[in-house]
Design a protein around this motif. Structure first.
Motif, mmCIF file in Angstrom:
data_model
loop_
_atom_site.group_PDB
_atom_site.id
_atom_site.type_symbol
_atom_site.label_atom_id
_atom_site.label_comp_id
_atom_site.label_asym_id
_atom_site.label_seq_id
_atom_site.Cartn_x
_atom_site.Cartn_y
_atom_site.Cartn_z
ATOM 1 N N SER A 27 -10.125 2.636 -7.173
ATOM 2 C CA SER A 27 -10.093 1.186 -6.981
ATOM 3 C C SER A 27 -11.506 0.617 -7.071
ATOM 4 C CB SER A 27 -9.467 0.860 -5.629
ATOM 5 O OG SER A 27 -8.122 1.273 -5.579
ATOM 6 N N PRO A 28 -11.639 -0.709 -7.180
ATOM 7 C CA PRO A 28 -12.969 -1.331 -7.221
ATOM 8 C C PRO A 28 -13.838 -0.858 -6.055
ATOM 9 C CG PRO A 28 -11.296 -2.963 -7.728
ATOM 10 C CD PRO A 28 -10.566 -1.716 -7.329
ATOM 11 N N PRO A 29 -15.121 -0.629 -6.296
ATOM 12 C CA PRO A 29 -15.989 -0.045 -5.258
ATOM 13 C C PRO A 29 -16.277 -0.974 -4.087
ATOM 14 C CG PRO A 29 -17.269 -0.631 -7.197
ATOM 15 C CD PRO A 29 -15.836 -0.802 -7.580
ATOM 16 N N LEU A 30 -16.159 -2.264 -4.283
ATOM 17 C CA LEU A 30 -16.341 -3.228 -3.202
ATOM 18 C C LEU A 30 -15.038 -3.997 -3.047
ATOM 19 C CD1 LEU A 30 -19.893 -4.605 -4.073
ATOM 20 C CD2 LEU A 30 -19.321 -2.850 -2.396
ATOM 21 N N LEU A 31 -14.421 -3.845 -1.891
ATOM 22 C CA LEU A 31 -13.077 -4.392 -1.726
ATOM 23 C C LEU A 31 -12.865 -4.829 -0.282
ATOM 24 C CD1 LEU A 31 -10.600 -4.668 -3.664
ATOM 25 C CD2 LEU A 31 -9.742 -2.551 -2.661
ATOM 26 N N GLU A 32 -12.255 -5.982 -0.127
ATOM 27 C CA GLU A 32 -11.853 -6.466 1.190
ATOM 28 C C GLU A 32 -10.394 -6.894 1.135
ATOM 29 O OE1 GLU A 32 -15.701 -8.068 3.590
ATOM 30 O OE2 GLU A 32 -14.780 -9.520 2.217
ATOM 31 N N GLY A 33 -9.699 -6.717 2.230
ATOM 32 C CA GLY A 33 -8.299 -7.091 2.238
ATOM 33 C C GLY A 33 -7.629 -6.738 3.541
ATOM 34 N N THR A 34 -6.308 -6.731 3.494
ATOM 35 C CA THR A 34 -5.494 -6.486 4.672
ATOM 36 C C THR A 34 -4.423 -5.466 4.341
ATOM 37 O OG1 THR A 34 -5.847 -8.787 5.336
ATOM 38 C CG2 THR A 34 -4.082 -7.603 6.443
ATOM 39 N N LEU A 35 -4.079 -4.654 5.304
ATOM 40 C CA LEU A 35 -2.977 -3.715 5.138
ATOM 41 C C LEU A 35 -2.137 -3.687 6.404
ATOM 42 C CD1 LEU A 35 -3.394 -0.768 6.807
ATOM 43 C CD2 LEU A 35 -5.206 -0.511 5.109
ATOM 44 N N THR A 36 -0.894 -3.341 6.217
ATOM 45 C CA THR A 36 -0.010 -3.090 7.349
ATOM 46 C C THR A 36 0.497 -1.665 7.220
ATOM 47 O OG1 THR A 36 1.943 -3.916 6.158
ATOM 48 C CG2 THR A 36 0.712 -5.488 7.512
ATOM 49 N N TYR A 147 3.644 12.497 -1.136
ATOM 50 C CA TYR A 147 3.278 11.086 -1.100
ATOM 51 C C TYR A 147 3.769 10.374 -2.357
ATOM 52 C CZ TYR A 147 -0.598 12.641 -4.099
ATOM 53 O OH TYR A 147 -1.339 13.207 -5.110
ATOM 54 N N LEU A 148 3.927 9.069 -2.214
ATOM 55 C CA LEU A 148 4.295 8.188 -3.318
ATOM 56 C C LEU A 148 3.343 7.003 -3.287
ATOM 57 C CD1 LEU A 148 6.304 7.354 -5.594
ATOM 58 C CD2 LEU A 148 7.637 6.210 -3.820
ATOM 59 N N LEU A 149 2.727 6.693 -4.422
ATOM 60 C CA LEU A 149 1.714 5.643 -4.494
ATOM 61 C C LEU A 149 2.095 4.615 -5.546
ATOM 62 C CD1 LEU A 149 -1.473 7.925 -4.677
ATOM 63 C CD2 LEU A 149 -0.352 7.066 -2.611
ATOM 64 N N SER A 150 1.686 3.382 -5.312
ATOM 65 C CA SER A 150 1.862 2.321 -6.297
ATOM 66 C C SER A 150 0.555 1.548 -6.421
ATOM 67 C CB SER A 150 3.001 1.389 -5.881
ATOM 68 O OG SER A 150 3.215 0.396 -6.854
ATOM 69 N N PHE A 151 -0.019 1.550 -7.637
ATOM 70 C CA PHE A 151 -1.275 0.856 -7.920
ATOM 71 C C PHE A 151 -1.078 -0.047 -9.141
ATOM 72 C CE2 PHE A 151 -2.917 3.939 -5.101
ATOM 73 C CZ PHE A 151 -4.222 3.608 -4.757
ATOM 74 N N THR A 152 -1.835 -1.131 -9.208
ATOM 75 C CA THR A 152 -1.742 -1.989 -10.378
ATOM 76 C C THR A 152 -2.230 -1.233 -11.607
ATOM 77 O OG1 THR A 152 -3.951 -2.919 -10.000
ATOM 78 C CG2 THR A 152 -2.085 -4.080 -9.022
ATOM 79 N N ALA A 153 -1.586 -1.488 -12.746
ATOM 80 C CA ALA A 153 -1.985 -0.827 -13.985
ATOM 81 C C ALA A 153 -3.355 -1.311 -14.443
ATOM 82 C CB ALA A 153 -0.937 -1.077 -15.065
ATOM 83 N N LEU A 154 -3.685 -2.541 -14.150
ATOM 84 C CA LEU A 154 -4.981 -3.108 -14.507
ATOM 85 C C LEU A 154 -5.820 -3.252 -13.246
ATOM 86 C CD1 LEU A 154 -6.817 -4.367 -16.666
ATOM 87 C CD2 LEU A 154 -5.776 -6.588 -16.147
ATOM 88 N N GLY A 155 -6.924 -2.520 -13.165
ATOM 89 C CA GLY A 155 -7.825 -2.635 -12.028
ATOM 90 C C GLY A 155 -7.648 -1.596 -10.949
ATOM 91 N N CYS A 156 -6.529 -0.855 -10.961
ATOM 92 C CA CYS A 156 -6.291 0.214 -9.980
ATOM 93 C C CYS A 156 -6.366 -0.315 -8.549
ATOM 94 C CB CYS A 156 -7.300 1.348 -10.188
ATOM 95 S SG CYS A 156 -6.885 2.891 -9.328
#
Length: 215
Positions: A27-36, A147-156
């Protein structure tokens, strides 16, 4: 002559097919966000706001959750290069410093994950109405958990992760949202001054296999 013509055509189709298959990514090296996160076995729900810096190998997490009837709030700062984890309590200006022995874990698809499929979340009838997503699965070698993962195809960019026990039971479900590239306030990775004189305690806990399990 026809056979000689077909050989390069077949090779071209094979290479084209291989080139189109998604590869594990970071994923992008600098990232901010929220998770549940939801942990069924402990009846635990957690809401986390995080800041992630892969360049400096720093992570800041503000987590609130409920385990059974008990609610909690945690402010953690993980400085991997310094090898220190901070648990910060601003209400009484106290700090718990613990040695951090874990290696830094990138957000991304593990190199040994298996590509499952590609799909569109939303509508694919018109541009801009859907999100192209890659789904992956795999097994943790040390624990044989799945495990099962889901990532965007563009930008990971991560969307959700599902972790399962060896018996196939769901152990952790994590969903990401409101993700933004970049760090709004770089000072988020600087511990408060009242943590400076606190003694570092020995490391505790078991090894984490991913960014998510570490948090």
């Amino acid at each position: 002559m026809k056979i000689l013509f077909l050989i390069p055509v077949c090779l071209s189709l094979i290479l084209s097919s291989c080139a189109q298959k998604p590869e594990p990514c970071k994923s992008p090296p600098l990232l901010e966000g929220t998770l549940t996160a939801f942990i069924p076995g402990h009846h635990l729900r957690v809401f986390e706001k995080f800041s992630y810096d892969a360049f400096g190998q720093n992570v800041r997490v503000l987590a609130a959750g409920k385990e059974g009837n008990q609610t909690f709030f945690v402010d953690r700062l993980l400085l991997f290069r310094e090898g220190v984890s901070y648990e910060i309590h601003y209400h009484n200006q106290t700090c718990i410093k613990t040695a951090l022995k874990e290696p830094f874990r990138h957000i991304g698809v593990p190199h040994d994950a298996h590509f499952l499929n590609q799909m569109v979340l939303g509508s694919s009838s018109l541009p801009g109405q859907g999100l192209l997503v890659n789904n992956w699965n795999g097994t943790v070698e040390e624990t044989q958990e799945h495990y099962l993962l889901s990532f965007t195809a563009l930008g990971c960019v991560p969307l959700y992760t599902l972790d399962f026990t060896q018996k196939g039971e769901l152990s952790v479900m994590t969903s990401f949202f409101d993700l933004v590239e970049g760090i709004e306030d770089p000072n988020v990775f600087i511990p408060p001054s009242f943590c400076d004189s606190v003694e570092v305690l020995p490391a505790k806990g078991v090894g984490a296999r991913s960014f998510i399990s570490l948090l």
